[in-house]
Design a protein around this motif. Structure first.
Motif, PDB file in Angstrom:
ATOM      1  N   PRO A 206      16.458  10.827 -44.574  1.00 14.69           N
ATOM      2  CA  PRO A 206      15.460  11.157 -43.553  1.00 14.69           C
ATOM      3  C   PRO A 206      14.829   9.887 -42.999  1.00 14.69           C
ATOM      4  O   PRO A 206      14.747   8.867 -43.684  1.00 14.69           O
ATOM      5  CB  PRO A 206      14.432  11.998 -44.328  1.00 14.69           C
ATOM      6  N   ALA A 207      14.384   9.944 -41.757  1.00  5.96           N
ATOM      7  CA  ALA A 207      13.764   8.778 -41.133  1.00  5.96           C
ATOM      8  C   ALA A 207      12.457   8.424 -41.835  1.00  5.96           C
ATOM      9  O   ALA A 207      11.792   9.280 -42.426  1.00  5.96           O
ATOM     10  CB  ALA A 207      13.501   9.065 -39.655  1.00  5.96           C
ATOM     11  N   ASP A 208      12.104   7.137 -41.795  1.00  4.09           N
ATOM     12  CA  ASP A 208      10.816   6.717 -42.344  1.00  4.09           C
ATOM     13  C   ASP A 208       9.692   7.417 -41.590  1.00  4.09           C
ATOM     14  O   ASP A 208       9.791   7.645 -40.378  1.00  4.09           O
ATOM     15  CB  ASP A 208      10.659   5.201 -42.230  1.00  4.09           C
ATOM     16  N   PRO A 209       8.601   7.748 -42.290  1.00  7.86           N
ATOM     17  CA  PRO A 209       7.547   8.538 -41.651  1.00  7.86           C
ATOM     18  C   PRO A 209       6.710   7.723 -40.685  1.00  7.86           C
ATOM     19  O   PRO A 209       6.547   6.506 -40.839  1.00  7.86           O
ATOM     20  CB  PRO A 209       6.695   8.994 -42.844  1.00  7.86           C
ATOM     21  N   GLU A 210       6.182   8.405 -39.679  1.00 10.06           N
ATOM     22  CA  GLU A 210       5.151   7.818 -38.831  1.00 10.06           C
ATOM     23  C   GLU A 210       3.805   8.219 -39.433  1.00 10.06           C
ATOM     24  O   GLU A 210       3.506   9.404 -39.583  1.00 10.06           O
ATOM     25  CB  GLU A 210       5.266   8.330 -37.399  1.00 10.06           C
ATOM     26  N   LEU A 211       3.005   7.230 -39.787  1.00 12.91           N
ATOM     27  CA  LEU A 211       1.744   7.512 -40.460  1.00 12.91           C
ATOM     28  C   LEU A 211       0.704   8.026 -39.471  1.00 12.91           C
ATOM     29  O   LEU A 211       0.584   7.488 -38.357  1.00 12.91           O
ATOM     30  CB  LEU A 211       1.228   6.260 -41.156  1.00 12.91           C
ATOM     31  N   PRO A 212      -0.070   9.058 -39.850  1.00 10.65           N
ATOM     32  CA  PRO A 212      -1.093   9.592 -38.948  1.00 10.65           C
ATOM     33  C   PRO A 212      -2.129   8.554 -38.559  1.00 10.65           C
ATOM     34  O   PRO A 212      -2.618   8.537 -37.431  1.00 10.65           O
ATOM     35  CB  PRO A 212      -1.725  10.734 -39.753  1.00 10.65           C
TER      36      PRO A 212
ATOM     37  N   ARG B  59      11.198  14.616 -49.271  1.00  5.81           N
ATOM     38  CA  ARG B  59      12.345  14.999 -48.449  1.00  5.81           C
ATOM     39  C   ARG B  59      13.590  14.207 -48.849  1.00  5.81           C
ATOM     40  O   ARG B  59      14.692  14.756 -48.862  1.00  5.81           O
ATOM     41  CB  ARG B  59      12.033  14.781 -46.968  1.00  5.81           C
ATOM     42  N   ARG B  60      13.415  12.930 -49.168  1.00  6.72           N
ATOM     43  CA  ARG B  60      14.560  12.143 -49.631  1.00  6.72           C
ATOM     44  C   ARG B  60      15.115  12.712 -50.934  1.00  6.72           C
ATOM     45  O   ARG B  60      16.317  12.720 -51.152  1.00  6.72           O
ATOM     46  CB  ARG B  60      14.153  10.686 -49.825  1.00  6.72           C
ATOM     47  N   GLY B  61      14.220  13.152 -51.803  1.00  7.87           N
ATOM     48  CA  GLY B  61      14.670  13.750 -53.056  1.00  7.87           C
ATOM     49  C   GLY B  61      15.487  15.001 -52.819  1.00  7.87           C
ATOM     50  O   GLY B  61      16.516  15.215 -53.463  1.00  7.87           O
ATOM     51  N   LEU B  62      15.054  15.825 -51.875  1.00  4.67           N
ATOM     52  CA  LEU B  62      15.795  17.048 -51.553  1.00  4.67           C
ATOM     53  C   LEU B  62      17.168  16.717 -50.979  1.00  4.67           C
ATOM     54  O   LEU B  62      18.168  17.357 -51.310  1.00  4.67           O
ATOM     55  CB  LEU B  62      15.003  17.897 -50.561  1.00  4.67           C
ATOM     56  N   VAL B  63      17.236  15.696 -50.110  1.00  2.00           N
ATOM     57  CA  VAL B  63      18.509  15.310 -49.502  1.00  2.00           C
ATOM     58  C   VAL B  63      19.471  14.784 -50.554  1.00  2.00           C
ATOM     59  O   VAL B  63      20.646  15.147 -50.586  1.00  2.00           O
ATOM     60  CB  VAL B  63      18.278  14.258 -48.395  1.00  2.00           C
ATOM     61  N   SER B  64      18.984  13.891 -51.432  1.00  5.14           N
ATOM     62  CA  SER B  64      19.881  13.313 -52.434  1.00  5.14           C
ATOM     63  C   SER B  64      20.352  14.362 -53.427  1.00  5.14           C
ATOM     64  O   SER B  64      21.471  14.281 -53.938  1.00  5.14           O
ATOM     65  CB  SER B  64      19.177  12.169 -53.177  1.00  5.14           C
TER      66      SER B  64
ATOM     67  N   PRO C 220       4.943  10.045 -59.803  1.00  6.40           N
ATOM     68  CA  PRO C 220       5.215  11.464 -60.063  1.00  6.40           C
ATOM     69  C   PRO C 220       6.313  12.045 -59.178  1.00  6.40           C
ATOM     70  O   PRO C 220       7.137  12.841 -59.635  1.00  6.40           O
ATOM     71  CB  PRO C 220       3.868  12.136 -59.785  1.00  6.40           C
ATOM     72  N   MET C 221       6.361  11.635 -57.901  1.00 11.21           N
ATOM     73  CA  MET C 221       7.387  12.153 -57.002  1.00 11.21           C
ATOM     74  C   MET C 221       8.765  11.626 -57.381  1.00 11.21           C
ATOM     75  O   MET C 221       9.767  12.361 -57.351  1.00 11.21           O
ATOM     76  CB  MET C 221       7.060  11.786 -55.564  1.00 11.21           C
ATOM     77  N   LEU C 222       8.826  10.343 -57.766  1.00  8.45           N
ATOM     78  CA  LEU C 222      10.114   9.762 -58.163  1.00  8.45           C
ATOM     79  C   LEU C 222      10.613  10.370 -59.465  1.00  8.45           C
ATOM     80  O   LEU C 222      11.814  10.603 -59.631  1.00  8.45           O
ATOM     81  CB  LEU C 222       9.981   8.242 -58.298  1.00  8.45           C
ATOM     82  N   VAL C 223       9.702  10.618 -60.407  1.00 11.97           N
ATOM     83  CA  VAL C 223      10.100  11.240 -61.671  1.00 11.97           C
ATOM     84  C   VAL C 223      10.721  12.605 -61.416  1.00 11.97           C
ATOM     85  O   VAL C 223      11.786  12.938 -61.955  1.00 11.97           O
ATOM     86  CB  VAL C 223       8.897  11.356 -62.621  1.00 11.97           C
ATOM     87  N   ARG C 224      10.083  13.398 -60.578  1.00  9.66           N
ATOM     88  CA  ARG C 224      10.601  14.735 -60.293  1.00  9.66           C
ATOM     89  C   ARG C 224      11.885  14.677 -59.472  1.00  9.66           C
ATOM     90  O   ARG C 224      12.768  15.519 -59.641  1.00  9.66           O
ATOM     91  CB  ARG C 224       9.556  15.557 -59.543  1.00  9.66           C
ATOM     92  N   SER C 225      11.997  13.681 -58.589  1.00  6.82           N
ATOM     93  CA  SER C 225      13.174  13.591 -57.722  1.00  6.82           C
ATOM     94  C   SER C 225      14.391  13.061 -58.456  1.00  6.82           C
ATOM     95  O   SER C 225      15.509  13.527 -58.249  1.00  6.82           O
ATOM     96  CB  SER C 225      12.880  12.679 -56.522  1.00  6.82           C
TER      97      SER C 225
END
Length: 206
Positions: A80-86, A103-108, A172-177
């Protein structure tokens, strides 16, 4: 796929022949075909890729300095593309960064090819170094910048190590991904992680 960024920095835009998007697409698709056929990254040479894509080696080298740079471009295009920060608040920017990781975790997880390639990269120091320098390091720096702005704006305590804190948010996100692929990555997880950590990180208010 975003294939022009890294290559445009290497040469002079006004020299040489115009770069053909069709040729670049054929080269990228050649890489993906070899990966789909189960060819390990280490066995994909520029010569083999040129034959698969139906182009000359010089055509590839005009666009990429070597196969490490090419592989990194292919992987970035598959993610997925890098996010645009609000840019509204530190909290919202952190949520955007973690949502991108989710989203990257879901794709991989859904791509056997990407999962296999990431595993192979760890055994190729040169390729992993190229991926780290062009993909991972800029994303980490983006996180550092968001947290520093939060300190400057009074949204975050100023006595906290920024690099350590960034790891606490993305960990935490990397651990779960990566380490727990059987764990769900539900919508709202980014908000949950950020808000839980920020409860104890905001400055005390009088």
């Amino acid at each position: 796929m975003r294939l022009a960024d890294s290559r445009d920095r290497q040469g002079c835009p006004g020299r040489g022949r115009p770069r053909s998007e069709a040729v670049e697409r054929a080269i990228v698709e050649g890489v993906m075909k070899l990966l789909e056929d189960g060819v390990p990254l280490a066995d994909i040479s520029i010569e083999r890729l040129a034959r698969t894509a139906g182009v000359g080696k010089a055509t590839i080298y005009r666009r990429w300095s070597g196969k490490e740079e090419l592989f990194v471009d292919v992987l970035r295009g598959a993610e997925p593309a890098d996010p645009e920060l609000p840019g509204v608040s530190m909290r919202d920017d952190l949520v955007a960064l973690l949502e991108s990781l989710r989203r990257r975790g879901l794709v991989s997880r859904s791509s056997a090819i990407l999962h296999n390639v990431y595993a192979q990269m760890k055994s190729s120091p040169k390729l992993w170094a190229a991926y780290d320098a062009t993909v991972i390091a800029p994303r980490r720096q983006l996180g550092f910048d968001v947290l520093r702005r939060g300190q400057e704006n009074g949204e975050l305590r100023d006595d906290i190590d920024i690099e350590l804190l960034n790891d606490m948010f993305v960990g935490p996100m990397l651990v779960r991904s990566v380490m727990r692929p059987d764990t769900e990555l539900p919508e709202g997880l980014a908000e949950q992680i950020v808000d839980t950590l920020l409860e104890g990180l905001r400055p005390d208010r009088p």
